[in-house]
Design a protein around this motif. Structure first.
Motif, mmCIF file in Angstrom:
data_model
loop_
_atom_site.group_PDB
_atom_site.id
_atom_site.type_symbol
_atom_site.label_atom_id
_atom_site.label_comp_id
_atom_site.label_asym_id
_atom_site.label_seq_id
_atom_site.Cartn_x
_atom_site.Cartn_y
_atom_site.Cartn_z
ATOM 1 N N CYS A 129 0.846 -1.188 0.000
ATOM 2 C CA CYS A 129 0.000 0.000 0.000
ATOM 3 C C CYS A 129 0.889 1.247 0.000
ATOM 4 N N ILE A 130 0.246 2.367 -0.334
ATOM 5 C CA ILE A 130 0.972 3.622 -0.529
ATOM 6 C C ILE A 130 0.737 4.536 0.665
ATOM 7 N N GLY A 131 1.781 4.841 1.396
ATOM 8 C CA GLY A 131 1.621 5.702 2.560
ATOM 9 C C GLY A 131 2.069 7.116 2.284
ATOM 10 N N MET A 132 1.277 7.818 1.519
ATOM 11 C CA MET A 132 1.597 9.219 1.223
ATOM 12 C C MET A 132 0.662 10.166 1.983
ATOM 13 N N SER A 133 -0.643 10.081 1.699
ATOM 14 C CA SER A 133 -1.580 11.080 2.239
ATOM 15 C C SER A 133 -1.709 10.989 3.755
ATOM 16 N N GLU A 134 -2.011 12.140 4.336
ATOM 17 C CA GLU A 134 -2.231 12.239 5.781
ATOM 18 C C GLU A 134 -3.442 13.141 6.016
ATOM 19 N N SER A 137 -2.417 16.563 4.982
ATOM 20 C CA SER A 137 -1.555 16.687 3.809
ATOM 21 C C SER A 137 -2.051 15.762 2.708
ATOM 22 N N GLY A 138 -2.798 16.339 1.767
ATOM 23 C CA GLY A 138 -3.331 15.570 0.649
ATOM 24 C C GLY A 138 -2.580 15.949 -0.611
ATOM 25 N N SER A 139 -3.124 16.932 -1.318
ATOM 26 C CA SER A 139 -2.418 17.419 -2.512
ATOM 27 C C SER A 139 -1.038 17.945 -2.145
ATOM 28 N N ASP A 140 -0.963 18.549 -0.979
ATOM 29 C CA ASP A 140 0.301 19.143 -0.527
ATOM 30 C C ASP A 140 1.126 18.085 0.194
ATOM 31 N N LYS A 161 -1.269 7.989 8.641
ATOM 32 C CA LYS A 161 -1.496 7.989 7.192
ATOM 33 C C LYS A 161 -2.985 7.755 6.940
ATOM 34 N N LEU A 162 -3.475 8.325 5.862
ATOM 35 C CA LEU A 162 -4.914 8.290 5.614
ATOM 36 C C LEU A 162 -5.207 7.918 4.150
ATOM 37 N N TRP A 163 -6.356 7.366 3.932
ATOM 38 C CA TRP A 163 -6.830 6.949 2.603
ATOM 39 C C TRP A 163 -5.944 5.851 2.013
ATOM 40 N N THR A 164 -5.334 5.074 2.880
ATOM 41 C CA THR A 164 -4.372 4.081 2.413
ATOM 42 C C THR A 164 -5.101 2.871 1.833
ATOM 43 N N MET A 356 -21.465 6.174 -8.052
ATOM 44 C CA MET A 356 -21.054 6.488 -6.684
ATOM 45 C C MET A 356 -19.538 6.485 -6.534
ATOM 46 N N TYR A 357 -18.855 5.772 -7.417
ATOM 47 C CA TYR A 357 -17.397 5.707 -7.295
ATOM 48 C C TYR A 357 -16.707 6.799 -8.110
ATOM 49 N N ALA A 358 -17.427 7.319 -9.115
ATOM 50 C CA ALA A 358 -16.802 8.229 -10.082
ATOM 51 C C ALA A 358 -16.102 9.448 -9.470
ATOM 52 N N LEU A 363 -9.676 12.248 -8.058
ATOM 53 C CA LEU A 363 -9.029 12.586 -6.778
ATOM 54 C C LEU A 363 -7.810 11.693 -6.541
ATOM 55 N N ARG A 364 -8.069 10.355 -6.586
ATOM 56 C CA ARG A 364 -7.004 9.406 -6.259
ATOM 57 C C ARG A 364 -5.845 9.556 -7.249
ATOM 58 N N GLY A 365 -4.645 9.394 -6.720
ATOM 59 C CA GLY A 365 -3.459 9.474 -7.595
ATOM 60 C C GLY A 365 -3.120 10.883 -8.022
ATOM 61 N N GLY A 366 -3.688 11.879 -7.346
ATOM 62 C CA GLY A 366 -3.426 13.276 -7.734
ATOM 63 C C GLY A 366 -4.671 13.883 -8.337
ATOM 64 N N ARG A 368 -7.405 16.406 -10.237
ATOM 65 C CA ARG A 368 -7.449 17.056 -11.548
ATOM 66 C C ARG A 368 -6.679 18.378 -11.528
ATOM 67 N N GLU A 369 -6.884 19.172 -10.467
ATOM 68 C CA GLU A 369 -6.246 20.491 -10.416
ATOM 69 C C GLU A 369 -4.729 20.361 -10.311
ATOM 70 N N ILE A 370 -4.292 19.373 -9.529
ATOM 71 C CA ILE A 370 -2.845 19.174 -9.380
ATOM 72 C C ILE A 370 -2.246 18.723 -10.719
ATOM 73 N N LEU A 371 -2.943 17.837 -11.410
ATOM 74 C CA LEU A 371 -2.441 17.363 -12.711
ATOM 75 C C LEU A 371 -2.360 18.520 -13.704
HETATM 76 C C1 FAD Z 1 -10.376 6.122 -3.549
HETATM 77 C C2 FAD Z 1 -9.146 6.782 -3.051
HETATM 78 C C3 FAD Z 1 -8.030 6.040 -2.808
HETATM 79 C C4 FAD Z 1 -6.872 6.629 -2.316
HETATM 80 N N1 FAD Z 1 -5.793 5.847 -2.042
HETATM 81 C C5 FAD Z 1 -4.692 6.408 -1.505
HETATM 82 C C6 FAD Z 1 -3.568 5.606 -1.111
HETATM 83 O O1 FAD Z 1 -3.586 4.391 -1.294
HETATM 84 N N2 FAD Z 1 -2.511 6.202 -0.538
HETATM 85 C C7 FAD Z 1 -2.455 7.545 -0.349
HETATM 86 O O2 FAD Z 1 -1.448 8.035 0.144
HETATM 87 N N3 FAD Z 1 -3.489 8.354 -0.698
HETATM 88 C C8 FAD Z 1 -4.605 7.809 -1.274
HETATM 89 N N4 FAD Z 1 -5.663 8.605 -1.615
HETATM 90 C C9 FAD Z 1 -5.612 10.022 -1.311
HETATM 91 C C10 FAD Z 1 -5.409 10.922 -2.535
HETATM 92 O O3 FAD Z 1 -4.098 10.863 -2.967
HETATM 93 C C11 FAD Z 1 -5.822 12.321 -2.082
HETATM 94 O O4 FAD Z 1 -7.216 12.294 -1.929
HETATM 95 C C12 FAD Z 1 -5.432 13.401 -3.037
HETATM 96 O O5 FAD Z 1 -4.055 13.550 -3.102
HETATM 97 C C13 FAD Z 1 -6.079 14.740 -2.631
HETATM 98 O O6 FAD Z 1 -5.873 15.036 -1.299
HETATM 99 P P1 FAD Z 1 -7.093 15.442 -0.359
HETATM 100 O O7 FAD Z 1 -8.129 14.415 -0.510
HETATM 101 O O8 FAD Z 1 -6.562 15.708 0.983
HETATM 102 O O9 FAD Z 1 -7.673 16.767 -0.978
HETATM 103 P P2 FAD Z 1 -7.082 18.237 -0.850
HETATM 104 O O10 FAD Z 1 -5.642 18.243 -1.188
HETATM 105 O O11 FAD Z 1 -7.474 18.832 0.444
HETATM 106 O O12 FAD Z 1 -7.845 18.948 -2.031
HETATM 107 C C14 FAD Z 1 -9.218 19.324 -1.964
HETATM 108 C C15 FAD Z 1 -9.535 20.103 -3.222
HETATM 109 O O13 FAD Z 1 -8.685 21.258 -3.292
HETATM 110 C C16 FAD Z 1 -7.951 21.265 -4.485
HETATM 111 N N5 FAD Z 1 -6.633 21.794 -4.273
HETATM 112 C C17 FAD Z 1 -5.734 21.478 -3.302
HETATM 113 N N6 FAD Z 1 -4.600 22.136 -3.477
HETATM 114 C C18 FAD Z 1 -4.740 22.899 -4.577
HETATM 115 C C19 FAD Z 1 -3.899 23.806 -5.281
HETATM 116 N N7 FAD Z 1 -2.645 24.033 -4.925
HETATM 117 N N8 FAD Z 1 -4.409 24.387 -6.367
HETATM 118 C C20 FAD Z 1 -5.665 24.136 -6.785
HETATM 119 N N9 FAD Z 1 -6.501 23.312 -6.168
HETATM 120 C C21 FAD Z 1 -6.036 22.684 -5.074
HETATM 121 C C22 FAD Z 1 -7.887 19.817 -4.912
HETATM 122 O O14 FAD Z 1 -7.641 19.699 -6.300
HETATM 123 C C23 FAD Z 1 -9.242 19.323 -4.511
HETATM 124 O O15 FAD Z 1 -10.172 19.655 -5.485
HETATM 125 C C24 FAD Z 1 -6.834 8.027 -2.108
HETATM 126 C C25 FAD Z 1 -7.957 8.793 -2.386
HETATM 127 C C26 FAD Z 1 -9.099 8.191 -2.843
HETATM 128 C C27 FAD Z 1 -10.301 9.056 -3.123
#
Ligand code: FAD
Lengths: 382, 353
Positions: A129-134, A137-140, A161-164, A356-358, A363-366, A368-371
């Motif tokens: 599993c991938i331990g990145m998000s907290e 700390s999601g996108s950041d 770690k969250l959403w793992t 419901m999953y769409a 979101l996952r894997g980065g 849309r806005e980050i990409l």
């Molecule tokens: C089904 C699922 C599985 C996942 N599995 C894993 C996993 O296995 N391991 C793991 O580590 N993570 C996992 N994730 C987490 C995923 O990587 C994060 O949800 C994602 O990186 C976004 O972080 P966040 O949810 O905290 O949203 P946030 O970062 O809080 O973002 C919320 C919104 O704000 C926008 N936003 C944030 N920053 C900016 C910016 N600088 N500019 C413009 N818009 C911004 C985002 O695009 C988004 O629309 C999973 C998520 C899902 C939904």
């Protein structure tokens, strides 16, 4: 000219020959798998299936003989992946290990880590599993707070770690955490550790998602001891390594085929004489998928040549998840049916799950806005 | 792509860049013919790139020759290069003479019907052809006519027709041609095996897909450059995230159009892959609309002026996506093939292109 280059995808007779073999295997193995289960796409979990796939040699395909014993081309691997996804095969157990954790270890791991882990991944026995998000700390990602403090013989890890995804059924996590510096120095002082999830002090709590699945988790580390030998690559180089890992994570057909089961069910429902309007909407989505596939194969070709397609991968993921999210909307426009979870009507059940999953697709894997931010950087705007 | 093709493309790119200035584009949009530029295309051998060597052409592989059309699209080349390539290709493959000068083809629209009758030891051809690209400047039109259920290629010269001038959004000639003429046997021949109106329409669609991909590359380049130059609120507008995200979408559409046009180029031929070309035309057409919209948004009011060059490209995009079959038409072909494939055959169909 500023367009982002997508070189012509290479063709491979070996890969096409393999395709027939894979299709025959899937037809037989998945004969009884109903559409509603195929709709789970790469979140469908079945360790027996992963082992069966490993016996065919279709996990860890491109790795060197000493660790995985296959040494097939990236194109052959690509064919296997897209056939698995198109068939709705339950690949979740080994997916992350095959897609990114294994390749990361191959690139940065110690010889000991590789010898111990890679053959088990290749055998379909060892999941990651991938331990990145907290929580904060999601996108950041650079804002991660989980910290590994040096102690005698290794580290003591604290944090959450969250959403793992699959944390509750994986053997290892690749943990992205702070090992030095401070949170001011956002990129420096981060590292990646190979964490055995059976270590004392780890609490794993599954989280139900809105579609009803329990795939992702909260994982709390309380004074978890991790030996020095668990460092992946270089201490303090976690940021660069994790960026490379994201390129693997984003580059595949799993970023545009997640709703394919629904499209197939729609096609079944429409039958051989669809209305003109149905032809138009079905034709449009089909055309999108054909073009996405070409872009995606171009990325596979770049990987094959050892290039870094991080930018191209982000672009394909952004386009692909958009189409994945459009498919349920197209179904709604064409079929007078209400989405009903668990319905005996397969189209209705598949529509329910996909709808419901769409939201997760972009979101996952980065997100849309980050990409799109990455693409903008590729255009020289940032 | 071979080295010679790369050299040819580089040369063509330089020529287009040097000769197609904003003032030339403006003159052409008003109806001017650019004889010097046309002559340069001929001298470089670009206009016969698709004609086999034994018929006096350059005989490039279709995929390579069609790369020229994408470059021409990038520069907005206001000359019938694509049409001449296709007409020359069709005439040569039917064994008819490939005349010198600009050539064109009659789109095989359902309303473009030609009646061909046997007369003594020749033929009589009658009918009306709508929206024939560049007809007023063409030395000849290659058209398909039906005779007893068999498609025949006809070589029409200006003495055999009259025309009413019309244009597309970008001012490119799209004339109505009234045909009523005698044709000698040497100017009528069976179309290549399996090549009928739908194939001709597909060949034209492939060319427009390539041209659109080129023009989308251009509006992307113009938009990014403008976003770096134009300052508001004390900084370049390209530093604003909202603008960056729009440009990222534009870049993605450009990439999709590029991939789609590659599919079109590879599918072109005497037995064109209709599914592949349909896919390419609808995907580039959709990208065209999206790209034009974003480009104008990024450019603000200046891009809405006649003086600014953006409209030369966006108008072409809006017209080209409708020519040789708009998205709806080709989508129906793709959709029916998907339906024919059935639920289990859909993936193999997608993976076959
Ligand atoms: C089904 C699922 C599985 C996942 N599995 C894993 C996993 O296995 N391991 C793991 O580590 N993570 C996992 N994730 C987490 C995923 O990587 C994060 O949800 C994602 O990186 C976004 O972080 P966040 O949810 O905290 O949203 P946030 O970062 O809080 O973002 C919320 C919104 O704000 C926008 N936003 C944030 N920053 C900016 C910016 N600088 N500019 C413009 N818009 C911004 C985002 O695009 C988004 O629309 C999973 C998520 C899902 C939904």
């Amino acid at each position: 000219m500023l367009s982002i280059p997508f070189p012509k995808p290479p063709t491979s007779d070996a890969a096409e020959a393999l395709r027939h073999e894979v299709r025959a295997f899937l037809r037989e193995t998945l004969a009884d798998r109903p559409p509603a289960e195929r709709a789970l796409s790469w979140t469908g979990y079945d360790a027996d299936f992963s082992r069966a796939l490993a016996r065919k040699g279709w996990i860890a395909m491109t790795w060197p003989k000493e660790y995985g014993e296959h040494e097939r081309s990236a194109l052959e691997r690509y064919v296997v992946l897209e056939e698995l996804l198109a068939a709705g095969a339950p690949v979740s157990a080994h997916w992350i290990a095959d897609r990114q954790s294994g390749p990361l270890l191959l690139r940065y791991g110690t010889e000991e880590q590789r010898r111990e882990i890679l053959p088990r991944i290749a055998a379909g026995e060892c999941y990651f599993c991938i331990g990145m998000s907290e929580p904060d700390s999601g996108s950041d990602l650079a804002g991660a707070r989980t910290r590994a403090t040096p102690v005698e013989g290794g580290f003591r890890v604290n944090g959450t770690k969250l959403w793992t995804t699959n944390g509750h059924r994986a053997h290892y996590m690749i943990l992205f955490c702070r090992t030095g510096g401070n949170t001011e120095d956002r990129h420096g002082g981060t590292s990646q550790l190979l964490v055995d999830l059976s270590s004392p002090g780890i609490t794993i709590r599954p989280i139900r998602d809105m579609s009803g699945l329990e795939d992702f988790n909260e994982i709390v580390f309380q004074d978890v001891f991790v030996p020095e030998s668990a460092v992946i690559g270089e201490l303090g180089k976690g940021w660069d390594q994790v960026m490379g890992e994201l390129a693997y994570e984003r580059s595949g057909p799993d970023r545009w085929l997640s709703s394919f089961a629904l499209l197939a069910e729609l096609n079944r429902h429409l039958g051989s004489r669809p209305s003109e309007r149905a032809q138009e909407l079905l034709g449009r989505i089909t055309a999108h998928l054909v073009v996405l596939r070409r872009l995606s194969r171009s990325v596979a070709g770049m990987l094959e040549r050892g290039e870094n397609p991080a930018l191209q991968a982000s672009l394909v993921k952004d386009l692909g998840t958009g189409v994945e999210q459009e498919i349920p909307e197209i179904v709604r426009q064409l079929v007078d049916i209400e989405a009903a979870p668990g319905s005996g009507d397969q189209l209705s059940a598949v529509l329910a799950h996909t709808l419901m999953y769409a939201p997760a697709f972009s979101l996952r894997g980065g997100t849309r806005e980050i990409l799109r931010g990455i693409i903008a950087r590729g255009l020289g705007l940032r | 792509m071979s080295d010679t093709t790369t050299i040819l493309h580089d040369t063509a790119n330089r020529l287009f860049a040097d000769t197609v200035s904003a003032s030339e584009l403006a003159r052409a949009a008003e109806g001017a013919w650019l004889p010097a530029q046309w002559q340069q295309l001929e001298e470089l051998g670009l206009t016969t790139a698709l004609v086999p060597e034994d018929a006096g052409g350059a005989g490039l592989e279709p995929a390579d020759a069609l790369g020229l059309v994408r470059l021409a699209g990038y520069h907005g080349l206001p000359l019938p290069l694509a049409e001449t390539l296709l007409a020359g290709w069709l005439l040569a493959h039917a064994g008819l003479p490939v005349l010198e000068g600009p050539l064109t083809i009659a789109p095989a629209r359902t309303d473009n019907e030609l009646r061909l009758e046997r007369t003594g030891n020749g033929w009589r051809l009658r009918g009306e052809l709508d929206r024939v690209p560049w007809a007023r400047h063409a030395a000849a039109i290659a058209a398909l006519a039906d005779h007893d259920g068999q498609p025949l290629v006809c070589l029409l010269t200006p003495d055999g027709y009259t025309l009413d001038q019309a244009v597309n959004l970008a001012g490119e000639p799209r004339d109505t041609v009234q045909v009523n003429c005698a044709l000698q046997n040497a100017h009528v021949a069976p179309a290549p095996e399996g090549f009928g109106p739908q194939q001709l329409q597909a060949a034209g669609a492939a060319l427009r897909a390539l041209a659109m991909a080129g023009a989308i590359d251009r509006v992307l380049t113009m938009s990014v450059n403008y976003a770096n130059e134009r300052k508001q609120f004390g900084r370049p507008i390209g530093k604003f995230q909202a603008v960056q995200q729009n440009l990222a979408v534009l870049a993605s559409q450009a990439a999709a159009a590029g991939a789609a046009s590659d599919i079109a180029a590879e599918a072109f031929g005497a037995a064109p892959d209709l599914l592949a070309i349909a896919v390419a035309k609808v995907r580039t057409g959709e990208a065209a609309g999206s790209a034009a919209g974003i480009a104008h948004q990024v450019h603000g009011a200046i891009g809405f002026t006649e003086e600014h060059s953006l409209h030369f490209f966006t108008k072409r995009l809006w017209s080209w996506r409708d020519e040789f079959g708009r998205e709806a038409e080709w989508n129906r072909l793709v959709g029916q093939q998907a339906a024919d494939a059935g639920a289990d055959g859909l993936w193999p169909l997608i993976a076959s292109v």
